[in-house]
Design a protein around this motif. Structure first.
Motif, mmCIF file in Angstrom:
data_model
loop_
_atom_site.group_PDB
_atom_site.id
_atom_site.type_symbol
_atom_site.label_atom_id
_atom_site.label_comp_id
_atom_site.label_asym_id
_atom_site.label_seq_id
_atom_site.Cartn_x
_atom_site.Cartn_y
_atom_site.Cartn_z
ATOM 1 N N MET A 1 3.195 -5.473 -11.409
ATOM 2 C CA MET A 1 3.053 -7.284 -11.170
ATOM 3 C C MET A 1 1.875 -8.041 -10.841
ATOM 4 O O MET A 1 0.913 -6.784 -9.770
ATOM 5 C CB MET A 1 4.582 -6.824 -9.428
ATOM 6 C CG MET A 1 4.760 -8.433 -9.688
ATOM 7 S SD MET A 1 5.893 -8.180 -8.613
ATOM 8 C CE MET A 1 7.906 -7.905 -9.596
ATOM 9 N N ARG A 2 1.894 -9.237 -11.146
ATOM 10 C CA ARG A 2 0.662 -10.134 -10.589
ATOM 11 C C ARG A 2 0.841 -11.337 -9.734
ATOM 12 O O ARG A 2 2.504 -11.539 -9.777
ATOM 13 C CB ARG A 2 -0.269 -10.077 -11.760
ATOM 14 C CG ARG A 2 -0.267 -9.679 -13.253
ATOM 15 C CD ARG A 2 -1.441 -10.094 -14.570
ATOM 16 N NE ARG A 2 -2.158 -8.797 -14.957
ATOM 17 C CZ ARG A 2 -3.064 -8.830 -14.616
ATOM 18 N NH1 ARG A 2 -3.582 -9.217 -13.485
ATOM 19 N NH2 ARG A 2 -3.182 -7.678 -15.248
ATOM 20 N N ASP A 27 -6.625 -5.707 -14.547
ATOM 21 C CA ASP A 27 -5.522 -4.777 -14.318
ATOM 22 C C ASP A 27 -5.864 -3.515 -13.664
ATOM 23 O O ASP A 27 -5.021 -3.055 -13.295
ATOM 24 C CB ASP A 27 -4.796 -4.340 -15.399
ATOM 25 C CG ASP A 27 -4.683 -4.590 -16.610
ATOM 26 O OD1 ASP A 27 -4.108 -6.126 -16.121
ATOM 27 O OD2 ASP A 27 -3.991 -4.815 -17.670
ATOM 28 N N ARG A 50 -4.463 -0.415 -0.077
ATOM 29 C CA ARG A 50 -4.742 -0.149 -2.440
ATOM 30 C C ARG A 50 -2.721 0.242 -1.628
ATOM 31 O O ARG A 50 -2.336 0.274 -2.515
ATOM 32 C CB ARG A 50 -5.252 1.283 -2.605
ATOM 33 C CG ARG A 50 -6.565 0.538 -2.771
ATOM 34 C CD ARG A 50 -7.648 1.302 -3.132
ATOM 35 N NE ARG A 50 -9.227 1.048 -3.727
ATOM 36 C CZ ARG A 50 -9.233 0.340 -4.932
ATOM 37 N NH1 ARG A 50 -8.163 -0.433 -5.859
ATOM 38 N NH2 ARG A 50 -10.569 -0.908 -5.405
ATOM 39 N N LYS A 51 -2.684 1.339 -0.756
ATOM 40 C CA LYS A 51 -1.211 1.784 -0.980
ATOM 41 C C LYS A 51 -0.339 0.824 -0.950
ATOM 42 O O LYS A 51 0.855 1.035 -1.649
ATOM 43 C CB LYS A 51 -1.178 2.788 1.112
ATOM 44 C CG LYS A 51 0.413 3.124 0.929
ATOM 45 C CD LYS A 51 0.010 3.963 2.195
ATOM 46 C CE LYS A 51 0.402 2.728 3.357
ATOM 47 N NZ LYS A 51 0.596 3.744 4.974
ATOM 48 N N ASN A 54 -0.278 -0.359 -4.335
ATOM 49 C CA ASN A 54 0.546 0.279 -4.944
ATOM 50 C C ASN A 54 1.916 1.008 -4.666
ATOM 51 O O ASN A 54 2.627 0.178 -6.000
ATOM 52 C CB ASN A 54 -0.374 1.736 -4.540
ATOM 53 C CG ASN A 54 -1.444 1.094 -5.314
ATOM 54 O OD1 ASN A 54 -1.708 0.888 -6.236
ATOM 55 N ND2 ASN A 54 -2.443 2.401 -5.576
ATOM 56 N N LYS A 55 2.744 0.235 -3.934
ATOM 57 C CA LYS A 55 4.024 0.192 -3.073
ATOM 58 C C LYS A 55 4.631 -1.027 -4.040
ATOM 59 O O LYS A 55 5.802 -0.864 -4.336
ATOM 60 C CB LYS A 55 3.577 0.099 -2.317
ATOM 61 C CG LYS A 55 4.821 -0.009 -1.176
ATOM 62 C CD LYS A 55 5.452 0.024 0.008
ATOM 63 C CE LYS A 55 7.035 0.162 0.642
ATOM 64 N NZ LYS A 55 6.919 -0.579 2.237
ATOM 65 N N TYR A 56 4.033 -2.373 -4.052
ATOM 66 C CA TYR A 56 4.890 -3.480 -5.149
ATOM 67 C C TYR A 56 4.316 -3.451 -6.177
ATOM 68 O O TYR A 56 4.538 -4.404 -6.792
ATOM 69 C CB TYR A 56 4.750 -4.526 -4.159
ATOM 70 C CG TYR A 56 5.197 -4.552 -2.592
ATOM 71 C CD1 TYR A 56 6.247 -4.059 -2.567
ATOM 72 C CD2 TYR A 56 4.983 -3.693 -1.787
ATOM 73 C CE1 TYR A 56 7.034 -4.037 -0.861
ATOM 74 C CE2 TYR A 56 5.479 -3.429 0.126
ATOM 75 C CZ TYR A 56 6.459 -3.460 0.282
ATOM 76 O OH TYR A 56 6.929 -3.915 1.145
ATOM 77 N N ASN A 57 3.758 -2.376 -6.647
ATOM 78 C CA ASN A 57 3.376 -2.114 -8.190
ATOM 79 C C ASN A 57 2.352 -3.256 -8.299
ATOM 80 O O ASN A 57 2.377 -4.603 -9.465
ATOM 81 C CB ASN A 57 4.145 -1.990 -9.130
ATOM 82 C CG ASN A 57 4.936 -0.842 -9.119
ATOM 83 O OD1 ASN A 57 4.393 -0.178 -8.980
ATOM 84 N ND2 ASN A 57 6.678 -1.130 -8.838
ATOM 85 N N VAL A 58 1.176 -3.812 -7.761
ATOM 86 C CA VAL A 58 0.627 -5.479 -7.865
ATOM 87 C C VAL A 58 -0.762 -4.915 -8.521
ATOM 88 O O VAL A 58 -1.221 -3.559 -7.902
ATOM 89 C CB VAL A 58 0.055 -5.627 -6.423
ATOM 90 C CG1 VAL A 58 -1.133 -6.639 -6.306
ATOM 91 C CG2 VAL A 58 1.447 -5.962 -5.517
ATOM 92 N N THR A 59 -1.026 -5.289 -9.571
ATOM 93 C CA THR A 59 -2.792 -5.080 -10.112
ATOM 94 C C THR A 59 -3.039 -6.580 -10.476
ATOM 95 O O THR A 59 -2.860 -7.498 -9.969
ATOM 96 C CB THR A 59 -2.314 -4.543 -10.944
ATOM 97 O OG1 THR A 59 -1.339 -5.281 -12.360
ATOM 98 C CG2 THR A 59 -1.747 -3.229 -11.509
#
Length: 92
Positions: A1-2, A27, A50-51, A54-59
């Motif tokens: 997700m962005r 990315d 970062r945790k 990553n939990k919310y799939n953010v890139t």
């Protein structure tokens, strides 16, 4: 997700952390950390940031973090608040 816009949460008051999220074309997650306790806790602070991302799939985000001795729970709350402000639904 962005994320699609620059968002901010937190302050630079004692025991808090300012988090700014900036969208990028890449990315990856890049964390730029300034902290009064960076030499002792910098790796832990970055890991916590970062945790949550990553939990919310953010890139595709640059994180500018200015820490003034925040606890992990505060760091998590500030990152989640920034994500909410970016329009990402977070678990509260």
């Amino acid at each position: 997700m962005r994320i699609e816009k620059i968002v901010k949460a937190g302050t630079v008051e004692s025991s808090d952390i300012s988090i700014i999220l900036e969208p990028t074309e890449e990315d990856e997650i890049v964390v730029d950390l300034t902290s009064v306790v960076k030499h002792q806790y910098g790796a832990s602070i970055e890991k916590t940031i970062r945790k949550i991302l990553n939990k919310y799939n953010v890139t595709g985000v640059n994180v500018i973090a200015n820490d003034r001795g925040a606890l992990d729970c505060t760091i998590e709350a500030r990152v989640e608040t920034a994500l909410e402000r970016a329009g990402i639904e977070v678990d509260i």
